[in-house]
Structures are given as structure tokens and as C-alpha cells.
Scaffold this active site. Structure first.
Site, short mmCIF file in Angstrom:
data_model
loop_
_atom_site.label_atom_id
_atom_site.label_comp_id
_atom_site.label_asym_id
_atom_site.label_seq_id
_atom_site.Cartn_x
_atom_site.Cartn_y
_atom_site.Cartn_z
N ARG A 1 50.32 36.67 33.75
CA ARG A 1 50.12 35.45 33.67
C ARG A 1 48.69 35.12 33.22
NH1 ARG A 1 51.37 34.26 39.35
NH2 ARG A 1 53.61 33.98 39.52
N LYS B 1 37.35 35.73 50.43
CA LYS B 1 36.96 34.81 51.11
C LYS B 1 38.07 34.03 51.81
CE LYS B 1 35.32 31.08 48.45
NZ LYS B 1 35.43 29.84 48.57
N ARG C 1 36.16 33.03 34.80
CA ARG C 1 36.07 32.39 36.05
C ARG C 1 35.07 32.99 36.82
NH1 ARG C 1 41.33 33.10 38.96
NH2 ARG C 1 40.57 32.01 40.90
N ARG D 1 28.43 23.68 45.73
CA ARG D 1 28.40 24.48 44.43
C ARG D 1 27.46 24.28 43.42
NH1 ARG D 1 34.48 25.11 42.85
NH2 ARG D 1 35.03 26.70 44.33
N ARG E 1 47.98 41.92 38.76
CA ARG E 1 49.35 41.37 38.86
C ARG E 1 50.17 41.22 37.54
NH1 ARG E 1 49.50 35.68 41.94
NH2 ARG E 1 47.85 35.51 40.63
#
Length: 227
Positions: free
Chosen positions: A160, A19, A171, A93, A127
Site C-alpha cells: 500500500r 505508542k 511521515r 504537536r 506489510r
């Protein structure tokens, strides 16, 4: 003579859907103003505005910021952008927010980045970090020579918390639950334009072609050298 109608667009897509990249390209090519509710929120919290302080108190308690606060924040800012074409990002949202937005202005189009869950998950969990040196590896773009091992020291790499599969799944599910009704709301109004794909560079030409039916490409004007 009537002034030309201004384009009011919303962009939606889960975290990791590209996005940010797509928004930046839309702004560059079509000269729209980009209003990101996240940036706006951070800015207000930094400047310690009344609404910023209020929002921060919810965040500090780990709560979602109530609809009316988010709505007030965004609508105040949209008043400033009255004479511009704009692209709204991160808002609405919820259906309540979408309703409140409708009362204030006429949304023309909602661009939805429909990227498969698996693609996003792979992208966001790619990552890995070597904690001592801060070296970052990405399994897709610059993987370590040996999986899970730092090239230089041979020490193990870590992820992380944000990049761990379970966090990413949470999420994405939260986005899905929260936003599905909003997509449905705009679909019923005939405003939803979904663009499906797994690669931003392949989705982009379709979004570009769609927006060209509504706005001229202004980036050509600025380009001294032909692209």
C-alpha cells in the site's frame, strides 16, 4: 485535607513506535483516562460539531489543522476529565500547543518513546498485500514462503502507498521536524522521561516501573485470577 494530586501525563512517539500498545497498557494498569487528539478529531468530524466541520475543511484542503483549533478541541475535552488522572496522546504537536496547554494545567510527566528510525521503518514497511484476495503478509510475523509472492496463487504481492518506504520516511521526518522542539521544550522543564529500545515488550517494564512510583496498579484489583 487536600485531595490527592491528579497525574497529568503526555505520551509522545513517532508513528510505529508502539505508542498505541503502550497507551492501552497504561490505561489498563493505572486506570488513567486516555485522550487521543486523533480520536477526538474523528469523533467531532463524524458528529459534525462546529469545530469538527472547521477541522475537516483544513484536512480536505490537505492543510494542517491550526494550533488554536487543536488546542480548543483538546482543552474543551480536558475540562470534562478534570477529576481524573489522564494520558494525553497526539497533543501537543507544536510548541505553541504546549504553551497553551501549560496555561491551563500543570503537566507532570512526558513519556517519550525513543525508538530508532530504522526499527520503525522496518516495522511499518513490513506489510505486503495480495491485491486480489486481500491476504496480508508481514515480513516480521508471517512472511510469504517466497519473498514477494503470494503463497496460494503465486502472484506478486504489492505494498500500500502508506506502507512504502518513501511514504514512511516522509511521515517520520514530518514527526521529527514538528515534534523535536516540543520534546526540547519539556526537556528544559525537566518533565521529559525518555524510554529507549527497539521492542515494546522490553520498553514496557521500564515505563511500568516509572508510573508505579506515581500511581497504584488498579488492574490487580480487577483480576480475580492472579497473574
Amino acid at each position: 485535607e487536600l485531595p490527592p494530586l491528579l497525574l497529568r501525563a503526555v505520551i509522545m512517539g513517532p508513528p510505529g513506535s508502539g505508542k498505541g500498545t503502550v497507551s492501552a497498557r497504561i490505561i489498563k494498569h493505572f486506570g488513567m483516562k486516555h485522550l487521543s487528539s486523533g480520536d477526538l478529531l474523528r469523533d467531532n468530524m463524524q458528529r459534525k460539531t462546529e469545530i469538527g466541520i472547521l477541522a475537516k475543511s483544513y484536512i480536505d484542503q490537505g492543510q494542517l489543522i491550526p494550533d488554536d483549533i487543536m488546542t480548543q478541541l483538546v482543552l474543551n475535552e480536558l475540562k470534562v476529565l478534570d477529576h481524573y488522572n489522564w494520558l494525553l496522546d497526539g497533543f501537543p504537536r507544536t510548541v505553541a500547543q504546549a504553551n497553551a496547554l501549560d496555561k491551563e494545567c500543570q503537566i507532570d510527566t512526558v513519556i517519550d518513546l525513543d525508538v530508532p528510525f530504522d526499527t520503525i521503518k522496518r516495522r511499518l514497511t513490513a506489510r505486503w498485500i495480495h491485491p486480489t484476495s486481500g491476504r496480508v503478509y508481514n515480513l516480521e510475523f508471517n512472511p510469504p514462503k517466497v519473498q514477494g509472492i503470494d503463497d496460494i496463487t503465486g502472484e506478486p504481492l504489492v505494498q500500500r502507498d502508506d506502507d512504502k518506504p518513501e511514504t514512511v520516511t516522509k511521515r517520520l521526518q514530518a514527526y521529527d521536524t514538528q515534534t523535536k522542539p516540543v520534546l526540547e521544550y519539556y526537556r528544559k522543564k525537566g518533565l521529559l522521561k525518555s524510554f529507549s529500545g527497539t521492542e515494546t515488550n522490553k520498553i514496557w517494564p521500564h515505563i511500568y516501573a516509572f508510573l508505579q512510583t506515581k500511581l497504584p496498579d488498579v488492574s490487580q484489583k480487577d483480576a480475580a485470577t492472579p497473574r
